[in-house]
Design a protein around this motif. Structure first.
Motif, PDB file in Angstrom:
ATOM      1  N   GLN A 119     -24.594  22.120  22.882  1.00 23.63           N
ATOM      2  CA  GLN A 119     -23.988  23.444  22.639  1.00 23.63           C
ATOM      3  C   GLN A 119     -22.723  23.424  21.355  1.00 23.63           C
ATOM      4  O   GLN A 119     -22.903  24.270  20.789  1.00 23.63           O
ATOM      5  N   VAL A 120     -21.822  22.391  21.708  1.00 15.57           N
ATOM      6  CA  VAL A 120     -21.076  22.248  20.725  1.00 15.57           C
ATOM      7  C   VAL A 120     -21.755  21.763  19.312  1.00 15.57           C
ATOM      8  O   VAL A 120     -21.287  22.422  18.327  1.00 15.57           O
ATOM      9  N   GLY A 121     -22.511  20.868  19.433  1.00 16.27           N
ATOM     10  CA  GLY A 121     -23.241  20.461  18.147  1.00 16.27           C
ATOM     11  C   GLY A 121     -24.054  21.484  17.348  1.00 16.27           C
ATOM     12  O   GLY A 121     -23.934  21.328  16.443  1.00 16.27           O
ATOM     13  N   GLU A 122     -24.580  22.328  18.496  1.00 14.16           N
ATOM     14  CA  GLU A 122     -25.358  23.523  17.602  1.00 14.16           C
ATOM     15  C   GLU A 122     -24.297  24.416  16.768  1.00 14.16           C
ATOM     16  O   GLU A 122     -24.451  24.905  15.671  1.00 14.16           O
ATOM     17  N   ARG A 123     -23.434  24.677  17.509  1.00 17.35           N
ATOM     18  CA  ARG A 123     -22.099  25.625  16.812  1.00 17.35           C
ATOM     19  C   ARG A 123     -21.911  25.032  15.708  1.00 17.35           C
ATOM     20  O   ARG A 123     -21.572  25.248  14.580  1.00 17.35           O
TER      21      ARG A 123
ATOM     22  N   ALA B  56     -19.315  14.864  11.464  1.00 20.48           N
ATOM     23  CA  ALA B  56     -19.151  16.264  11.245  1.00 20.48           C
ATOM     24  C   ALA B  56     -17.803  16.416  10.615  1.00 20.48           C
ATOM     25  O   ALA B  56     -17.670  17.123   9.358  1.00 20.48           O
ATOM     26  N   VAL B  57     -16.694  15.844  11.288  1.00 17.99           N
ATOM     27  CA  VAL B  57     -15.368  15.873  10.493  1.00 17.99           C
ATOM     28  C   VAL B  57     -15.436  15.438   9.242  1.00 17.99           C
ATOM     29  O   VAL B  57     -14.827  15.607   8.186  1.00 17.99           O
ATOM     30  N   ARG B  58     -16.125  14.241   8.906  1.00 13.74           N
ATOM     31  CA  ARG B  58     -16.145  13.582   7.676  1.00 13.74           C
ATOM     32  C   ARG B  58     -16.998  14.471   6.698  1.00 13.74           C
ATOM     33  O   ARG B  58     -16.369  14.614   5.518  1.00 13.74           O
ATOM     34  N   ARG B  59     -17.865  15.052   7.038  1.00 16.01           N
ATOM     35  CA  ARG B  59     -18.672  16.336   6.386  1.00 16.01           C
ATOM     36  C   ARG B  59     -17.564  17.300   5.687  1.00 16.01           C
ATOM     37  O   ARG B  59     -17.739  17.745   4.561  1.00 16.01           O
ATOM     38  N   ILE B  60     -16.718  17.820   6.606  1.00 22.01           N
ATOM     39  CA  ILE B  60     -15.939  18.843   6.382  1.00 22.01           C
ATOM     40  C   ILE B  60     -14.676  18.364   5.398  1.00 22.01           C
ATOM     41  O   ILE B  60     -14.306  18.944   4.430  1.00 22.01           O
TER      42      ILE B  60
END
Lengths: 203, 203
Positions: free
Chosen positions: A67-71, A142-146
DNA sequence: CGAAAGCTATCACAGCTGTGATAGAAAGGT
DNA sequence: ACCTTTCTATCACAGCTGTGATAGCTTTCG
Protein backbone atom coordinates in the motif's frame (compact mmCIF):
# COMPACT_ATOMS: atom_id res chain seq x y z
CA UNK A 1 -16.18 -25.50 -7.04
CA UNK A 2 -18.45 -23.38 -4.88
CA UNK A 3 -17.28 -19.98 -3.84
CA UNK A 4 -20.01 -17.81 -2.45
CA UNK A 5 -17.59 -15.35 -0.81
CA UNK A 6 -14.69 -13.52 -2.38
CA UNK A 7 -11.63 -14.87 -0.58
CA UNK A 8 -9.51 -11.80 -1.37
CA UNK A 9 -12.22 -9.54 -0.02
CA UNK A 10 -12.30 -11.57 3.16
CA UNK A 11 -8.56 -11.38 3.59
CA UNK A 12 -8.61 -7.63 3.19
CA UNK A 13 -11.34 -7.45 5.77
CA UNK A 14 -9.24 -9.51 8.19
CA UNK A 15 -6.17 -7.38 7.56
CA UNK A 16 -8.15 -4.26 8.40
CA UNK A 17 -9.27 -5.88 11.62
CA UNK A 18 -5.68 -6.77 12.46
CA UNK A 19 -4.66 -3.17 11.89
CA UNK A 20 -7.35 -1.88 14.21
CA UNK A 21 -6.26 -4.27 16.95
CA UNK A 22 -2.57 -3.51 16.42
CA UNK A 23 -3.11 0.24 16.56
CA UNK A 24 -5.34 -0.01 19.60
CA UNK A 25 -3.58 -2.67 21.68
CA UNK A 26 -0.26 -3.31 19.98
CA UNK A 27 0.76 -5.87 17.37
CA UNK A 28 1.67 -8.34 20.10
CA UNK A 29 -1.99 -8.57 21.07
CA UNK A 30 -3.11 -9.22 17.51
CA UNK A 31 -3.63 -12.94 18.07
CA UNK A 32 -5.75 -15.16 15.88
CA UNK A 33 -8.58 -14.95 18.36
CA UNK A 34 -8.57 -11.20 18.92
CA UNK A 35 -8.32 -10.52 15.19
CA UNK A 36 -11.11 -12.98 14.46
CA UNK A 37 -13.30 -11.29 17.04
CA UNK A 38 -12.49 -7.84 15.68
CA UNK A 39 -13.33 -9.03 12.17
CA UNK A 40 -16.57 -10.60 13.37
CA UNK A 41 -15.40 -14.03 12.28
CA UNK A 42 -15.06 -17.34 13.98
CA UNK A 43 -11.49 -18.40 14.53
CA UNK A 44 -12.19 -21.50 12.46
CA UNK A 45 -13.21 -19.35 9.51
CA UNK A 46 -10.18 -17.15 9.90
CA UNK A 47 -7.93 -20.17 9.87
CA UNK A 48 -9.47 -21.22 6.60
CA UNK A 49 -7.93 -18.16 4.99
CA UNK A 50 -4.74 -18.00 7.02
CA UNK A 51 -3.15 -21.31 7.85
CA UNK A 52 -1.06 -20.00 10.73
CA UNK A 53 -0.34 -16.92 12.79
CA UNK A 54 2.80 -16.35 10.75
CA UNK A 55 0.72 -16.45 7.58
CA UNK A 56 -1.66 -13.83 8.88
CA UNK A 57 1.13 -11.59 10.08
CA UNK A 58 3.07 -11.84 6.85
CA UNK A 59 0.01 -11.24 4.72
CA UNK A 60 -0.98 -8.17 6.71
CA UNK A 61 2.52 -6.70 6.60
CA UNK A 62 2.84 -7.39 2.92
CA UNK A 63 -0.45 -5.61 2.32
CA UNK A 64 0.77 -2.59 4.26
CA UNK A 65 4.13 -2.44 2.53
CA UNK A 66 2.51 -2.69 -0.88
CA UNK A 67 0.00 0.00 0.00
CA UNK A 68 2.76 2.43 0.95
CA UNK A 69 4.95 1.29 -1.91
CA UNK A 70 2.15 1.88 -4.37
CA UNK A 71 1.67 5.46 -3.20
CA UNK A 72 5.42 6.02 -3.40
CA UNK A 73 5.66 4.61 -6.89
CA UNK A 74 2.91 6.92 -8.11
CA UNK A 75 4.64 9.94 -6.66
CA UNK A 76 8.03 8.94 -7.98
CA UNK A 77 6.61 8.50 -11.47
CA UNK A 78 5.42 12.10 -11.51
CA UNK A 79 8.92 13.20 -10.58
CA UNK A 80 10.50 12.39 -13.93
CA UNK A 81 8.49 15.04 -15.76
CA UNK A 82 9.66 17.96 -13.62
CA UNK A 83 13.38 17.52 -13.48
CA UNK A 84 14.04 21.10 -14.57
CA UNK A 85 11.66 22.79 -12.15
CA UNK A 86 12.89 25.61 -9.87
CA UNK A 87 14.46 24.59 -6.56
CA UNK A 88 11.62 25.89 -4.41
CA UNK A 89 9.06 23.81 -6.25
CA UNK A 90 11.20 20.69 -6.26
CA UNK A 91 11.54 20.98 -2.52
CA UNK A 92 7.79 21.26 -2.18
CA UNK A 93 7.05 18.18 -4.26
CA UNK A 94 9.82 16.28 -2.51
CA UNK A 95 8.34 17.20 0.84
CA UNK A 96 4.91 16.10 -0.30
CA UNK A 97 6.36 12.79 -1.44
CA UNK A 98 8.33 12.14 1.74
CA UNK A 99 5.19 12.90 3.68
CA UNK A 100 3.86 9.57 2.48
CA UNK A 101 6.15 7.99 5.06
CA UNK A 102 4.99 10.20 7.90
CA UNK A 103 1.89 9.94 10.13
CA UNK A 104 0.14 12.97 8.67
CA UNK A 105 -3.39 11.53 8.68
CA UNK A 106 -5.22 8.61 10.23
CA UNK A 107 -4.25 6.16 7.51
CA UNK A 108 -0.56 6.98 7.60
CA UNK A 109 -0.60 7.23 11.38
CA UNK A 110 -1.90 3.66 11.52
CA UNK A 111 0.75 2.55 9.04
CA UNK A 112 3.62 4.05 11.00
CA UNK A 113 2.24 2.79 14.29
CA UNK A 114 1.92 -0.77 13.08
CA UNK A 115 5.20 -0.62 11.22
CA UNK A 116 7.02 0.36 14.39
CA UNK A 117 5.70 -2.69 16.18
CA UNK A 118 6.35 -4.82 13.14
CA UNK A 119 9.96 -3.72 12.74
CA UNK A 120 10.69 -4.31 16.40
CA UNK A 121 9.00 -7.70 16.30
CA UNK A 122 10.76 -8.77 13.11
CA UNK A 123 14.12 -8.41 14.80
CA UNK A 124 13.51 -11.58 16.80
CA UNK A 125 11.18 -13.36 14.36
CA UNK A 126 13.09 -15.12 11.57
CA UNK A 127 9.92 -15.62 9.56
CA UNK A 128 9.59 -11.84 9.23
CA UNK A 129 13.21 -11.06 8.37
CA UNK A 130 12.70 -10.99 4.62
CA UNK A 131 9.79 -8.56 4.83
CA UNK A 132 11.63 -6.23 7.16
CA UNK A 133 14.65 -6.24 4.87
CA UNK A 134 12.50 -5.64 1.84
CA UNK A 135 10.90 -2.67 3.54
CA UNK A 136 14.25 -1.23 4.58
CA UNK A 137 15.71 -1.53 1.09
CA UNK A 138 12.60 -0.18 -0.57
CA UNK A 139 12.40 2.95 1.54
CA UNK A 140 16.12 3.51 1.04
CA UNK A 141 15.97 3.52 -2.73
CA UNK A 142 12.85 5.69 -2.68
CA UNK A 143 14.52 8.29 -0.47
CA UNK A 144 17.65 8.12 -2.57
CA UNK A 145 15.69 8.87 -5.73
CA UNK A 146 13.99 11.80 -4.11
CA UNK A 147 17.36 13.13 -2.97
CA UNK A 148 18.68 12.76 -6.50
CA UNK A 149 15.71 14.75 -7.73
CA UNK A 150 16.26 17.52 -5.21
CA UNK A 151 20.02 17.82 -5.61
CA UNK A 152 20.18 17.14 -9.33
CA UNK A 153 22.72 14.40 -8.75
CA UNK A 154 22.57 10.92 -10.23
CA UNK A 155 20.84 8.32 -8.03
CA UNK A 156 24.10 6.38 -8.20
CA UNK A 157 26.22 9.25 -6.91
CA UNK A 158 28.46 8.28 -4.01
CA UNK A 159 27.68 11.60 -2.37
CA UNK A 160 24.12 10.44 -1.76
CA UNK A 161 25.18 7.58 0.51
CA UNK A 162 25.30 9.48 3.76
CA UNK A 163 22.57 11.90 2.70
CA UNK A 164 20.21 9.02 2.04
CA UNK A 165 20.88 7.51 5.41
CA UNK A 166 20.56 10.90 7.02
CA UNK A 167 17.19 11.71 5.50
CA UNK A 168 15.79 8.21 5.90
CA UNK A 169 16.77 8.01 9.55
CA UNK A 170 15.31 11.45 10.05
CA UNK A 171 12.02 10.32 8.55
CA UNK A 172 11.92 7.12 10.55
CA UNK A 173 12.71 8.83 13.81
CA UNK A 174 10.29 11.64 13.09
CA UNK A 175 7.43 9.29 12.31
CA UNK A 176 8.09 7.19 15.38
CA UNK A 177 8.30 10.19 17.67
CA UNK A 178 5.14 11.67 16.20
CA UNK A 179 3.34 8.40 16.87
CA UNK A 180 4.76 7.78 20.32
CA UNK A 181 4.66 11.36 21.57
CA UNK A 182 1.89 13.20 19.71
CA UNK A 183 1.94 15.89 22.37
CA UNK A 184 5.61 16.63 21.71
CA UNK A 185 5.59 16.17 17.93
CA UNK A 186 2.50 17.10 15.93
CA UNK A 187 1.93 16.43 12.24
CA UNK A 188 2.73 20.07 11.52
CA UNK A 189 5.98 19.79 13.43
CA UNK A 190 6.97 16.81 11.34
CA UNK A 191 6.28 18.67 8.12
CA UNK A 192 8.25 21.66 9.34
CA UNK A 193 11.25 19.49 10.20
CA UNK A 194 11.31 17.78 6.83
CA UNK A 195 10.95 21.12 5.10
CA UNK A 196 13.83 22.59 7.07
CA UNK A 197 15.97 19.62 6.16
CA UNK A 198 15.23 19.90 2.46
CA UNK A 199 15.86 23.63 2.43
CA UNK A 200 19.17 23.19 4.21
CA UNK A 201 20.04 20.52 1.69
CA UNK A 202 19.34 22.70 -1.33
CA UNK A 203 22.18 25.06 -0.48
CA UNK B 1 16.82 -7.76 60.60
CA UNK B 2 18.78 -10.40 58.74
CA UNK B 3 20.12 -9.55 55.32
CA UNK B 4 22.68 -12.00 54.04
CA UNK B 5 22.50 -10.77 50.44
CA UNK B 6 22.67 -7.24 49.11
CA UNK B 7 19.22 -6.58 47.68
CA UNK B 8 20.41 -3.82 45.35
CA UNK B 9 23.11 -6.09 44.00
CA UNK B 10 20.52 -8.76 43.35
CA UNK B 11 18.26 -6.35 41.54
CA UNK B 12 21.10 -5.21 39.32
CA UNK B 13 21.88 -8.84 38.56
CA UNK B 14 18.26 -9.44 37.58
CA UNK B 15 18.16 -6.33 35.42
CA UNK B 16 21.23 -7.55 33.56
CA UNK B 17 19.52 -10.86 32.99
CA UNK B 18 16.44 -9.09 31.68
CA UNK B 19 18.60 -7.14 29.28
CA UNK B 20 20.23 -10.27 27.94
CA UNK B 21 16.85 -11.89 27.35
CA UNK B 22 15.39 -8.76 25.80
CA UNK B 23 18.33 -8.33 23.41
CA UNK B 24 18.31 -11.97 22.45
CA UNK B 25 14.57 -12.74 22.23
CA UNK B 26 12.81 -9.42 22.49
CA UNK B 27 11.37 -7.60 25.47
CA UNK B 28 8.04 -9.35 25.03
CA UNK B 29 9.69 -12.65 25.94
CA UNK B 30 11.25 -11.24 29.08
CA UNK B 31 8.72 -12.86 31.39
CA UNK B 32 9.24 -13.42 35.09
CA UNK B 33 10.12 -17.04 34.41
CA UNK B 34 12.57 -16.50 31.56
CA UNK B 35 14.32 -13.68 33.41
CA UNK B 36 14.52 -15.76 36.57
CA UNK B 37 16.03 -18.63 34.61
CA UNK B 38 18.51 -16.31 32.90
CA UNK B 39 19.51 -14.87 36.26
CA UNK B 40 19.88 -18.34 37.75
CA UNK B 41 17.16 -17.60 40.29
CA UNK B 42 13.96 -19.28 41.28
CA UNK B 43 10.87 -17.38 40.26
CA UNK B 44 9.90 -17.23 43.92
CA UNK B 45 13.15 -15.48 44.77
CA UNK B 46 12.74 -13.07 41.92
CA UNK B 47 9.27 -12.20 43.08
CA UNK B 48 10.67 -11.36 46.49
CA UNK B 49 12.54 -8.47 44.91
CA UNK B 50 9.98 -7.52 42.28
CA UNK B 51 6.35 -7.75 43.34
CA UNK B 52 4.95 -7.86 39.82
CA UNK B 53 5.94 -7.97 36.18
CA UNK B 54 5.23 -4.27 35.93
CA UNK B 55 7.60 -3.65 38.82
CA UNK B 56 10.39 -5.57 37.15
CA UNK B 57 9.86 -3.84 33.84
CA UNK B 58 9.74 -0.40 35.35
CA UNK B 59 12.80 -0.99 37.49
CA UNK B 60 14.82 -2.27 34.54
CA UNK B 61 13.81 0.63 32.34
CA UNK B 62 14.55 3.13 35.04
CA UNK B 63 17.98 1.61 35.49
CA UNK B 64 18.67 1.91 31.79
CA UNK B 65 17.43 5.49 31.52
CA UNK B 66 19.51 6.53 34.51
CA UNK B 67 22.57 4.81 33.10
CA UNK B 68 22.31 6.71 29.83
CA UNK B 69 21.29 9.88 31.61
CA UNK B 70 24.32 9.66 33.85
CA UNK B 71 26.70 9.40 30.91
CA UNK B 72 24.94 12.31 29.26
CA UNK B 73 25.12 14.48 32.35
CA UNK B 74 28.83 13.87 32.64
CA UNK B 75 29.43 14.88 29.05
CA UNK B 76 27.20 17.92 29.28
CA UNK B 77 29.06 19.12 32.37
CA UNK B 78 32.32 19.17 30.44
CA UNK B 79 30.68 21.27 27.79
CA UNK B 80 30.43 24.42 29.87
CA UNK B 81 34.20 24.84 30.06
CA UNK B 82 34.78 24.96 26.30
CA UNK B 83 32.20 27.40 25.09
CA UNK B 84 34.77 29.43 23.18
CA UNK B 85 36.47 26.55 21.38
CA UNK B 86 36.88 26.59 17.57
CA UNK B 87 33.96 25.26 15.54
CA UNK B 88 35.75 22.12 14.35
CA UNK B 89 36.48 21.03 17.90
CA UNK B 90 33.03 21.82 19.16
CA UNK B 91 31.60 19.63 16.42
CA UNK B 92 33.89 16.82 17.45
CA UNK B 93 32.94 16.94 21.11
CA UNK B 94 29.26 17.31 20.20
CA UNK B 95 29.51 14.24 17.99
CA UNK B 96 31.20 12.30 20.76
CA UNK B 97 28.44 13.30 23.12
CA UNK B 98 25.60 12.46 20.78
CA UNK B 99 27.26 9.12 20.21
CA UNK B 100 26.14 8.17 23.69
CA UNK B 101 22.68 7.72 22.21
CA UNK B 102 23.85 5.53 19.33
CA UNK B 103 24.66 1.80 19.27
CA UNK B 104 28.40 2.25 18.85
CA UNK B 105 29.47 -0.60 21.13
CA UNK B 106 27.89 -3.63 22.76
CA UNK B 107 26.62 -1.72 25.78
CA UNK B 108 24.98 1.04 23.78
CA UNK B 109 23.74 -1.44 21.19
CA UNK B 110 21.92 -3.30 23.95
CA UNK B 111 20.52 -0.04 25.28
CA UNK B 112 19.13 1.06 21.94
CA UNK B 113 17.80 -2.41 21.18
CA UNK B 114 15.94 -2.69 24.44
CA UNK B 115 14.79 0.90 24.29
CA UNK B 116 13.20 0.32 20.91
CA UNK B 117 11.14 -2.54 22.28
CA UNK B 118 10.39 -0.58 25.40
CA UNK B 119 9.18 2.50 23.56
CA UNK B 120 6.94 0.46 21.31
CA UNK B 121 5.58 -1.49 24.27
CA UNK B 122 5.00 1.63 26.38
CA UNK B 123 2.61 2.96 23.77
CA UNK B 124 -0.04 0.46 24.82
CA UNK B 125 0.98 0.00 28.45
CA UNK B 126 -0.33 2.78 30.69
CA UNK B 127 1.96 1.75 33.53
CA UNK B 128 4.96 2.64 31.35
CA UNK B 129 3.70 5.95 30.01
CA UNK B 130 5.46 8.10 32.58
CA UNK B 131 8.84 6.50 31.97
CA UNK B 132 8.52 6.81 28.21
CA UNK B 133 7.59 10.45 28.54
CA UNK B 134 10.44 11.11 30.92
CA UNK B 135 12.87 9.55 28.46
CA UNK B 136 11.49 11.56 25.56
CA UNK B 137 11.74 14.85 27.44
CA UNK B 138 15.17 14.05 28.80
CA UNK B 139 16.72 13.27 25.46
CA UNK B 140 15.11 16.37 23.99
CA UNK B 141 16.63 18.76 26.49
CA UNK B 142 20.01 17.05 26.18
CA UNK B 143 20.02 17.38 22.41
CA UNK B 144 18.85 20.95 22.69
CA UNK B 145 21.74 21.83 24.97
CA UNK B 146 24.22 20.25 22.62
CA UNK B 147 22.73 22.20 19.74
CA UNK B 148 23.02 25.41 21.76
CA UNK B 149 26.67 24.58 22.36
CA UNK B 150 27.35 23.96 18.68
CA UNK B 151 25.49 26.97 17.32
CA UNK B 152 26.32 29.37 20.12
CA UNK B 153 22.63 30.14 20.59
CA UNK B 154 20.83 30.17 23.91
CA UNK B 155 19.17 26.88 24.88
CA UNK B 156 15.94 28.81 25.04
CA UNK B 157 16.23 30.16 21.51
CA UNK B 158 13.09 29.60 19.44
CA UNK B 159 15.28 28.76 16.46
CA UNK B 160 16.34 25.56 18.17
CA UNK B 161 12.83 24.11 18.21
CA UNK B 162 12.88 22.50 14.79
CA UNK B 163 16.61 21.84 14.91
CA UNK B 164 16.23 19.93 18.14
CA UNK B 165 13.46 17.80 16.72
CA UNK B 166 15.45 17.31 13.54
CA UNK B 167 18.60 16.13 15.28
CA UNK B 168 16.81 14.04 17.86
CA UNK B 169 14.68 12.25 15.27
CA UNK B 170 17.81 11.72 13.22
CA UNK B 171 19.54 10.11 16.19
CA UNK B 172 16.54 7.96 17.04
CA UNK B 173 16.07 6.75 13.50
CA UNK B 174 19.76 6.20 13.04
CA UNK B 175 20.08 4.12 16.17
CA UNK B 176 17.05 2.06 15.34
CA UNK B 177 18.18 1.41 11.80
CA UNK B 178 21.67 0.49 12.96
CA UNK B 179 20.16 -2.00 15.38
CA UNK B 180 17.56 -3.44 13.03
CA UNK B 181 19.68 -3.50 9.89
CA UNK B 182 23.33 -3.77 10.91
CA UNK B 183 24.21 -4.88 7.39
CA UNK B 184 22.80 -1.65 5.94
CA UNK B 185 23.93 0.75 8.69
CA UNK B 186 27.18 0.10 10.54
CA UNK B 187 28.44 1.97 13.57
CA UNK B 188 30.83 3.89 11.33
CA UNK B 189 27.97 4.85 9.06
CA UNK B 190 26.06 6.23 12.00
CA UNK B 191 29.02 8.33 13.12
CA UNK B 192 29.51 9.63 9.58
CA UNK B 193 25.86 10.65 9.33
CA UNK B 194 25.89 12.53 12.62
CA UNK B 195 29.14 14.22 11.65
CA UNK B 196 27.73 15.30 8.32
CA UNK B 197 24.69 16.72 10.06
CA UNK B 198 26.74 18.71 12.54
CA UNK B 199 29.03 20.07 9.85
CA UNK B 200 26.08 21.11 7.72
CA UNK B 201 24.63 22.77 10.79
CA UNK B 202 27.74 24.80 11.57
CA UNK B 203 27.42 26.78 8.37
C1' DC C 1 18.84 -21.02 72.60
C1' DG C 2 14.82 -19.19 70.51
C1' DA C 3 12.31 -16.08 67.90
C1' DA C 4 11.77 -13.22 64.07
C1' DA C 5 12.72 -11.52 59.72
C1' DG C 6 14.61 -12.21 55.20
C1' DC C 7 14.85 -15.34 51.59
C1' DT C 8 14.01 -19.58 48.70
C1' DA C 9 11.13 -22.83 46.68
C1' DT C 10 6.83 -24.95 45.15
C1' DC C 11 1.95 -25.67 44.13
C1' DA C 12 -2.29 -24.17 42.14
C1' DC C 13 -5.22 -21.54 39.28
C1' DA C 14 -7.23 -18.84 35.63
C1' DG C 15 -6.33 -16.82 31.40
C1' DC C 16 -4.09 -16.49 27.37
C1' DT C 17 -1.68 -18.49 23.04
C1' DG C 18 -1.21 -21.50 18.37
C1' DT C 19 -2.60 -25.55 16.36
C1' DG C 20 -4.47 -30.31 15.13
C1' DA C 21 -8.63 -32.67 14.30
C1' DT C 22 -13.21 -33.02 13.14
C1' DA C 23 -17.94 -32.43 12.22
C1' DG C 24 -21.64 -29.88 9.82
C1' DA C 25 -23.61 -26.48 6.89
C1' DA C 26 -23.84 -24.13 2.50
C1' DA C 27 -23.49 -23.87 -2.34
C1' DG C 28 -22.62 -24.96 -7.14
C1' DG C 29 -21.67 -28.43 -10.99
C1' DT C 30 -23.32 -32.54 -13.04
C1' DA D 1 -31.48 -35.51 -7.09
C1' DC D 2 -26.49 -36.20 -5.49
C1' DC D 3 -21.75 -35.33 -4.81
C1' DT D 4 -17.81 -32.36 -4.13
C1' DT D 5 -15.74 -28.47 -2.60
C1' DT D 6 -15.80 -24.44 0.18
C1' DC D 7 -16.69 -22.58 4.34
C1' DT D 8 -18.09 -22.34 9.31
C1' DA D 9 -17.96 -23.81 13.90
C1' DT D 10 -16.22 -26.49 18.00
C1' DC D 11 -13.51 -29.31 20.89
C1' DA D 12 -9.19 -30.60 22.80
C1' DC D 13 -4.49 -30.14 24.01
C1' DA D 14 0.02 -28.50 25.34
C1' DG D 15 2.54 -24.56 26.40
C1' DC D 16 3.00 -20.23 27.94
C1' DT D 17 1.74 -16.13 31.13
C1' DG D 18 1.10 -13.40 35.96
C1' DT D 19 -0.17 -14.04 40.48
C1' DG D 20 -1.95 -15.70 45.14
C1' DA D 21 -0.84 -18.67 48.82
C1' DT D 22 2.11 -21.25 51.54
C1' DA D 23 5.68 -23.96 53.49
C1' DG D 24 10.46 -24.38 54.70
C1' DC D 25 15.11 -22.79 54.98
C1' DT D 26 18.72 -19.48 56.56
C1' DT D 27 20.60 -15.92 58.92
C1' DT D 28 20.86 -12.57 62.51
C1' DC D 29 19.35 -10.29 66.66
C1' DG D 30 18.00 -10.37 71.55
Amino acid sequence: MPRKVDADERRRHVVEALFRVAVRDGLARASLRTVADEAGLNIGSLRHYFASQSDLMRFAMRAMLEQVGERMRHGLADLAGQRGAPAAQRIRTAGKLLGELLPLDDVRRAEVTVFLDFAALARTRPDLHDLADEAARGSRTAVRRILAYVTGLSPRARALDVETERLLSLLDGLGINAVLHPDLVTADDAVRVVDAHLRALAR
